[in-house]
Scaffold this motif. Structure first.
Motif, PDB file in Angstrom:
ATOM      1  N   GLY A 188     -33.610   8.839  63.568  1.00 22.61           N
ATOM      2  CA  GLY A 188     -33.015   8.716  64.890  1.00 22.61           C
ATOM      3  C   GLY A 188     -33.106   7.321  65.499  1.00 22.61           C
ATOM      4  O   GLY A 188     -32.687   7.120  66.614  1.00 22.61           O
ATOM      5  N   VAL A 189     -33.664   6.352  64.770  1.00 26.45           N
ATOM      6  CA  VAL A 189     -33.780   4.987  65.285  1.00 26.45           C
ATOM      7  C   VAL A 189     -32.750   4.125  64.581  1.00 26.45           C
ATOM      8  O   VAL A 189     -32.633   4.148  63.368  1.00 26.45           O
ATOM      9  CB  VAL A 189     -35.203   4.418  65.014  1.00 26.45           C
ATOM     10  N   ARG A 190     -31.990   3.354  65.350  1.00 31.48           N
ATOM     11  CA  ARG A 190     -30.990   2.459  64.762  1.00 31.48           C
ATOM     12  C   ARG A 190     -31.586   1.061  64.634  1.00 31.48           C
ATOM     13  O   ARG A 190     -32.161   0.537  65.574  1.00 31.48           O
ATOM     14  CB  ARG A 190     -29.744   2.412  65.633  1.00 31.48           C
ATOM     15  N   LEU A 191     -31.425   0.495  63.442  1.00 31.18           N
ATOM     16  CA  LEU A 191     -31.919  -0.856  63.173  1.00 31.18           C
ATOM     17  C   LEU A 191     -30.759  -1.739  62.755  1.00 31.18           C
ATOM     18  O   LEU A 191     -29.887  -1.304  62.016  1.00 31.18           O
ATOM     19  CB  LEU A 191     -32.962  -0.833  62.051  1.00 31.18           C
ATOM     20  N   ASN A 192     -30.766  -2.976  63.202  1.00 30.10           N
ATOM     21  CA  ASN A 192     -29.754  -3.941  62.824  1.00 30.10           C
ATOM     22  C   ASN A 192     -30.042  -4.396  61.392  1.00 30.10           C
ATOM     23  O   ASN A 192     -31.116  -4.902  61.094  1.00 30.10           O
ATOM     24  CB  ASN A 192     -29.790  -5.130  63.784  1.00 30.10           C
ATOM     25  N   VAL A 193     -29.091  -4.207  60.492  1.00 26.56           N
ATOM     26  CA  VAL A 193     -29.279  -4.502  59.080  1.00 26.56           C
ATOM     27  C   VAL A 193     -29.542  -5.989  58.853  1.00 26.56           C
ATOM     28  O   VAL A 193     -30.424  -6.360  58.074  1.00 26.56           O
ATOM     29  CB  VAL A 193     -28.057  -4.036  58.254  1.00 26.56           C
ATOM     30  N   VAL A 194     -28.819  -6.850  59.528  1.00 26.27           N
ATOM     31  CA  VAL A 194     -28.989  -8.291  59.345  1.00 26.27           C
ATOM     32  C   VAL A 194     -30.400  -8.712  59.764  1.00 26.27           C
ATOM     33  O   VAL A 194     -31.075  -9.466  59.055  1.00 26.27           O
ATOM     34  CB  VAL A 194     -27.910  -9.083  60.116  1.00 26.27           C
ATOM     35  N   GLU A 195     -30.870  -8.211  60.904  1.00 27.86           N
ATOM     36  CA  GLU A 195     -32.222  -8.535  61.364  1.00 27.86           C
ATOM     37  C   GLU A 195     -33.264  -7.980  60.397  1.00 27.86           C
ATOM     38  O   GLU A 195     -34.251  -8.650  60.084  1.00 27.86           O
ATOM     39  CB  GLU A 195     -32.465  -7.964  62.759  1.00 27.86           C
TER      40      GLU A 195
ATOM     41  N   GLU B 231     -44.335  -0.879  55.523  1.00 30.68           N
ATOM     42  CA  GLU B 231     -43.587   0.067  56.342  1.00 30.68           C
ATOM     43  C   GLU B 231     -42.678  -0.718  57.273  1.00 30.68           C
ATOM     44  O   GLU B 231     -42.948  -1.870  57.582  1.00 30.68           O
ATOM     45  CB  GLU B 231     -44.517   0.986  57.128  1.00 30.68           C
ATOM     46  N   ILE B 232     -41.624  -0.078  57.690  1.00 28.08           N
ATOM     47  CA  ILE B 232     -40.695  -0.666  58.649  1.00 28.08           C
ATOM     48  C   ILE B 232     -40.839   0.123  59.936  1.00 28.08           C
ATOM     49  O   ILE B 232     -40.641   1.337  59.952  1.00 28.08           O
ATOM     50  CB  ILE B 232     -39.253  -0.621  58.118  1.00 28.08           C
ATOM     51  N   SER B 233     -41.213  -0.585  60.995  1.00 26.50           N
ATOM     52  CA  SER B 233     -41.443   0.083  62.277  1.00 26.50           C
ATOM     53  C   SER B 233     -40.116   0.442  62.941  1.00 26.50           C
ATOM     54  O   SER B 233     -39.046   0.002  62.508  1.00 26.50           O
ATOM     55  CB  SER B 233     -42.250  -0.827  63.204  1.00 26.50           C
ATOM     56  N   ALA B 234     -40.188   1.205  64.006  1.00 29.40           N
ATOM     57  CA  ALA B 234     -38.993   1.585  64.767  1.00 29.40           C
ATOM     58  C   ALA B 234     -38.311   0.357  65.358  1.00 29.40           C
ATOM     59  O   ALA B 234     -37.116   0.386  65.640  1.00 29.40           O
ATOM     60  CB  ALA B 234     -39.371   2.561  65.876  1.00 29.40           C
ATOM     61  N   GLU B 235     -39.076  -0.730  65.514  1.00 27.10           N
ATOM     62  CA  GLU B 235     -38.514  -1.973  66.053  1.00 27.10           C
ATOM     63  C   GLU B 235     -37.962  -2.868  64.940  1.00 27.10           C
ATOM     64  O   GLU B 235     -37.468  -3.951  65.209  1.00 27.10           O
ATOM     65  CB  GLU B 235     -39.578  -2.748  66.834  1.00 27.10           C
ATOM     66  N   GLY B 236     -38.081  -2.431  63.691  1.00 25.66           N
ATOM     67  CA  GLY B 236     -37.567  -3.204  62.567  1.00 25.66           C
ATOM     68  C   GLY B 236     -38.564  -4.193  61.996  1.00 25.66           C
ATOM     69  O   GLY B 236     -38.208  -5.021  61.161  1.00 25.66           O
ATOM     70  N   GLU B 237     -39.829  -4.117  62.411  1.00 25.00           N
ATOM     71  CA  GLU B 237     -40.857  -5.003  61.877  1.00 25.00           C
ATOM     72  C   GLU B 237     -41.261  -4.530  60.484  1.00 25.00           C
ATOM     73  O   GLU B 237     -41.398  -3.337  60.245  1.00 25.00           O
ATOM     74  CB  GLU B 237     -42.090  -5.009  62.777  1.00 25.00           C
TER      75      GLU B 237
ATOM     76  N   GLN C 286     -32.871  -7.389  57.170  1.00 20.18           N
ATOM     77  CA  GLN C 286     -32.831  -8.213  55.964  1.00 20.18           C
ATOM     78  C   GLN C 286     -33.600  -9.515  56.162  1.00 20.18           C
ATOM     79  O   GLN C 286     -34.352  -9.940  55.289  1.00 20.18           O
ATOM     80  CB  GLN C 286     -31.382  -8.533  55.571  1.00 20.18           C
ATOM     81  N   GLN C 287     -33.430 -10.145  57.319  1.00 20.57           N
ATOM     82  CA  GLN C 287     -34.121 -11.405  57.600  1.00 20.57           C
ATOM     83  C   GLN C 287     -35.625 -11.182  57.683  1.00 20.57           C
ATOM     84  O   GLN C 287     -36.399 -11.983  57.159  1.00 20.57           O
ATOM     85  CB  GLN C 287     -33.601 -12.043  58.885  1.00 20.57           C
ATOM     86  N   ARG C 288     -36.046 -10.107  58.323  1.00 23.87           N
ATOM     87  CA  ARG C 288     -37.480  -9.826  58.440  1.00 23.87           C
ATOM     88  C   ARG C 288     -38.093  -9.532  57.079  1.00 23.87           C
ATOM     89  O   ARG C 288     -39.212  -9.950  56.787  1.00 23.87           O
ATOM     90  CB  ARG C 288     -37.721  -8.681  59.411  1.00 23.87           C
ATOM     91  N   MET C 289     -37.373  -8.818  56.214  1.00 23.28           N
ATOM     92  CA  MET C 289     -37.870  -8.530  54.871  1.00 23.28           C
ATOM     93  C   MET C 289     -37.939  -9.827  54.064  1.00 23.28           C
ATOM     94  O   MET C 289     -38.910 -10.064  53.346  1.00 23.28           O
ATOM     95  CB  MET C 289     -36.985  -7.497  54.166  1.00 23.28           C
ATOM     96  N   THR C 290     -36.935 -10.680  54.194  1.00 21.24           N
ATOM     97  CA  THR C 290     -36.938 -11.973  53.506  1.00 21.24           C
ATOM     98  C   THR C 290     -38.135 -12.813  53.954  1.00 21.24           C
ATOM     99  O   THR C 290     -38.842 -13.392  53.128  1.00 21.24           O
ATOM    100  CB  THR C 290     -35.621 -12.728  53.767  1.00 21.24           C
TER     101      THR C 290
ATOM    102  N   HIS D 235     -41.275 -13.932  51.586  1.00 26.00           N
ATOM    103  CA  HIS D 235     -41.577 -15.359  51.455  1.00 26.00           C
ATOM    104  C   HIS D 235     -43.060 -15.605  51.753  1.00 26.00           C
ATOM    105  O   HIS D 235     -43.745 -16.326  51.021  1.00 26.00           O
ATOM    106  CB  HIS D 235     -40.686 -16.172  52.392  1.00 26.00           C
ATOM    107  N   MET D 236     -43.564 -15.007  52.833  1.00 27.17           N
ATOM    108  CA  MET D 236     -44.965 -15.164  53.208  1.00 27.17           C
ATOM    109  C   MET D 236     -45.889 -14.597  52.125  1.00 27.17           C
ATOM    110  O   MET D 236     -46.850 -15.245  51.721  1.00 27.17           O
ATOM    111  CB  MET D 236     -45.248 -14.457  54.537  1.00 27.17           C
ATOM    112  N   VAL D 237     -45.574 -13.425  51.616  1.00 21.89           N
ATOM    113  CA  VAL D 237     -46.376 -12.811  50.553  1.00 21.89           C
ATOM    114  C   VAL D 237     -46.364 -13.698  49.308  1.00 21.89           C
ATOM    115  O   VAL D 237     -47.403 -13.918  48.678  1.00 21.89           O
ATOM    116  CB  VAL D 237     -45.874 -11.385  50.236  1.00 21.89           C
ATOM    117  N   GLY D 238     -45.213 -14.238  48.965  1.00 21.58           N
ATOM    118  CA  GLY D 238     -45.106 -15.124  47.817  1.00 21.58           C
ATOM    119  C   GLY D 238     -45.999 -16.346  47.954  1.00 21.58           C
ATOM    120  O   GLY D 238     -46.676 -16.747  47.000  1.00 21.58           O
TER     121      GLY D 238
END
Length: 93
Positions: free
Chosen positions: A12-19, A62-68, A21-25, A29-32
């Motif tokens: 039921g939570v909508r997340l912006n795909v572009v945001e 995990e991906i939070s409801a805020e997209g974190e 993707q950027q957060r996952m990238t 990068h940080m983990v690398g």
């Protein structure tokens, strides 16, 4: 060309795909960087004839409801709907 939706609904939570993707990238990068530094320290601290090598890493996120995108530091992570990311060293060809 494949059409990519602008938002993803999760429980039921909508997340912006572009945001997302950027957060996952950014997260990857940080983990690398962290593991590259850890690998270098292992090589520097080991005996000259015994070079340690980081071969595989498995992380739960995990991906939070805020997209974190958050690293989960718990053995119980898999039971809570975490995403498991497994990185394995690629052999040089």
């Amino acid at each position: 060309m494949k059409c990519v939706p602008r938002t993803v609904a999760a429980k039921g939570v909508r997340l912006n795909v572009v945001e997302l993707q950027q957060r996952m990238t950014d997260f990857l990068h940080m983990v690398g960087q962290i593991f590259q530094q850890a690998e270098q320290q292992a090589v520097n601290l080991s005996a000259p004839h015994s070079k340690l090598l980081l071969d595989e890493i498995e992380l739960a996120v995990e991906i939070s409801a805020e997209g974190e995108v958050k690293l989960i530091a718990s053995a119980k992570a898999a039971g809570k709907g975490a995403i498991t990311l497994k990185f394995k060293r690629v052999e040089a060809r």
